[in-house]
Scaffold this active site. Sequence first.
Site, PDB file in Angstrom:
ATOM      1  N   ARG A 111       0.802  -1.220   0.000  1.00  0.00           N
ATOM      2  CA  ARG A 111       0.000   0.000   0.000  1.00  0.00           C
ATOM      3  C   ARG A 111       0.835   1.270   0.000  1.00  0.00           C
ATOM      4  O   ARG A 111       0.347   2.317  -0.345  1.00  0.00           O
ATOM      5  CB  ARG A 111      -0.916  -0.012   1.209  1.00  0.00           C
ATOM      6  CG  ARG A 111      -1.888  -1.151   1.159  1.00  0.00           C
ATOM      7  CD  ARG A 111      -2.874  -1.063   2.274  1.00  0.00           C
ATOM      8  NE  ARG A 111      -3.473   0.251   2.304  1.00  0.00           N
ATOM      9  CZ  ARG A 111      -3.522   1.022   3.383  1.00  0.00           C
ATOM     10  NH1 ARG A 111      -2.996   0.615   4.501  1.00  0.00           N
ATOM     11  NH2 ARG A 111      -4.100   2.198   3.335  1.00  0.00           N
ATOM     12  N   LEU A 162       1.868 -13.045   4.912  1.00  0.00           N
ATOM     13  CA  LEU A 162       3.043 -13.305   5.735  1.00  0.00           C
ATOM     14  C   LEU A 162       3.295 -12.133   6.680  1.00  0.00           C
ATOM     15  O   LEU A 162       3.465 -10.999   6.239  1.00  0.00           O
ATOM     16  CB  LEU A 162       4.266 -13.539   4.836  1.00  0.00           C
ATOM     17  CG  LEU A 162       4.057 -14.556   3.696  1.00  0.00           C
ATOM     18  CD1 LEU A 162       5.370 -14.817   2.974  1.00  0.00           C
ATOM     19  CD2 LEU A 162       3.433 -15.851   4.154  1.00  0.00           C
ATOM     20  N   ASP A 165       0.033  -7.067   9.301  1.00  0.00           N
ATOM     21  CA  ASP A 165      -0.071  -6.105  10.411  1.00  0.00           C
ATOM     22  C   ASP A 165      -1.010  -6.678  11.471  1.00  0.00           C
ATOM     23  O   ASP A 165      -2.128  -7.093  11.146  1.00  0.00           O
ATOM     24  CB  ASP A 165      -0.615  -4.771   9.889  1.00  0.00           C
ATOM     25  CG  ASP A 165       0.389  -4.071   8.986  1.00  0.00           C
ATOM     26  OD1 ASP A 165       1.589  -4.366   9.110  1.00  0.00           O
ATOM     27  OD2 ASP A 165      -0.034  -3.240   8.156  1.00  0.00           O
TER      28      ASP A 165
HETATM   29  C1  LIG Z   1       4.352  -6.244   8.715  1.00  0.00           C
HETATM   30  S1  LIG Z   1       4.494  -6.015   7.026  1.00  0.00           S
HETATM   31  C2  LIG Z   1       4.941  -7.633   6.445  1.00  0.00           C
HETATM   32  C3  LIG Z   1       5.599  -7.574   5.105  1.00  0.00           C
HETATM   33  C4  LIG Z   1       6.031  -8.901   4.505  1.00  0.00           C
HETATM   34  N1  LIG Z   1       4.916  -9.792   4.252  1.00  0.00           N
HETATM   35  C5  LIG Z   1       7.076  -9.568   5.335  1.00  0.00           C
HETATM   36  O1  LIG Z   1       6.823 -10.685   5.817  1.00  0.00           O
HETATM   37  O2  LIG Z   1       8.162  -8.995   5.479  1.00  0.00           O
HETATM   38  C6  LIG Z   1       2.804  -5.894   6.489  1.00  0.00           C
HETATM   39  C7  LIG Z   1       2.682  -5.406   5.077  1.00  0.00           C
HETATM   40  O3  LIG Z   1       1.323  -5.474   4.643  1.00  0.00           O
HETATM   41  C8  LIG Z   1       1.019  -4.298   3.913  1.00  0.00           C
HETATM   42  N2  LIG Z   1      -0.431  -4.118   4.017  1.00  0.00           N
HETATM   43  C9  LIG Z   1      -1.128  -3.842   5.119  1.00  0.00           C
HETATM   44  N3  LIG Z   1      -2.436  -3.792   4.836  1.00  0.00           N
HETATM   45  C10 LIG Z   1      -2.549  -4.045   3.510  1.00  0.00           C
HETATM   46  C11 LIG Z   1      -3.628  -4.093   2.611  1.00  0.00           C
HETATM   47  N4  LIG Z   1      -4.861  -3.889   3.013  1.00  0.00           N
HETATM   48  N5  LIG Z   1      -3.372  -4.364   1.322  1.00  0.00           N
HETATM   49  C12 LIG Z   1      -2.119  -4.568   0.897  1.00  0.00           C
HETATM   50  N6  LIG Z   1      -1.051  -4.527   1.694  1.00  0.00           N
HETATM   51  C13 LIG Z   1      -1.262  -4.262   2.982  1.00  0.00           C
HETATM   52  C14 LIG Z   1       1.833  -3.214   4.562  1.00  0.00           C
HETATM   53  O4  LIG Z   1       2.032  -2.142   3.673  1.00  0.00           O
HETATM   54  C15 LIG Z   1       3.137  -3.991   4.879  1.00  0.00           C
HETATM   55  O5  LIG Z   1       3.986  -3.994   3.782  1.00  0.00           O
END
Ligand SMILES: C[S@@+](CC[C@H](N)C(=O)[O-])C[C@H]1O[C@@H](n2cnc3c(N)ncnc32)[C@H](O)[C@@H]1O
Length: 271
Positions: A111, A162, A165
């Site tokens: 996002r 993975l 949040d």
């Molecule tokens: C804690 S990070 C984890 C990133 C990655 N999956 C990892 O394991 O390193 C959560 C990710 O989800 C994305 N994100 C959160 N809500 C989202 C949504 N509704 N649609 C797409 N991406 C989302 C955030 O921008 C962030 O990059």
Amino acid sequence: MSLKLPQKRYFRQRAHANPFSDHHLDYPKSPAHIDWSLHYPAFFKSQTPIHAEESTSSSVQEETKQTISISESPIKAQRRVEFADLGCGYGGLLVALSTLYPDTLMLGNIRVKVEEYVREKIRALRLQHPGQYQNISIMRMNAMKFLPNFFEKGQLSKMFFLFPDPHFKTRKHKARIITTQLLAEYAYVLRVGGIIYTITDVKDLHEWMVRHLNEHPLFQRIPDEETNKDPVVFHVSTSTEEGKKVERNNGEKFLACYVRVEDPYHAQENS
Ligand SMILES: C[S@@+](CC[C@H](N)C(=O)[O-])C[C@H]1O[C@@H](n2cnc3c(N)ncnc32)[C@H](O)[C@@H]1O
């Protein structure tokens, strides 16, 4: 054009962004209204690719600028994305799986401005390794909104959630990426036999995801002994930034994988 991999420190993202606050994003009318050749030029040789990466590579790209390739009229896609990493962070899983499944198109979505980092990383990898990493791409979108506008029914064979949040507070739980309502959309875009991979270091979130998936009639948990034989699972646990961070901190990881099963009512009607 630089061959160097981009540096993460220039592409920081805001933690736990509100998934409901992105009214500036445009959405395609349907998956056919996306020009996928911009994302995977090597797989769409006969189409005239406009090199999206080149037109969007400025490192001063504004936060709100969106780089999906919406087309006015529908395009007949020659190839389809099969793996979707929803909330792909810095794209570590895509890079790891790219060479494991070189003929499978994979899309990460995100996002915020890390999109630009992942795009630059993919471009640098493609330049450094000619012929490789052509099958991975990134798109800024909100996975919690209009997913069927991006993917056709049954198009995906793997979906990854993975280290999503955690949205710890009870009043924020509705912002979690696994909910009953969203599972209906995920079941729509995932084919029967396709797999949802979830992993987190937050036990409460793991239990939340397991409870919602267990309660859903179109998903069935894959027993751990079977999951462990899946070559993708190693990367799910170790290839992303968050996975590496949890490892460095000796944190615990909770994995749960689910297969998309046939709609029991539909199966009954057919028998
Ligand atoms: C804690 S990070 C984890 C990133 C990655 N999956 C990892 O394991 O390193 C959560 C990710 O989800 C994305 N994100 C959160 N809500 C989202 C949504 N509704 N649609 C797409 N991406 C989302 C955030 O921008 C962030 O990059």
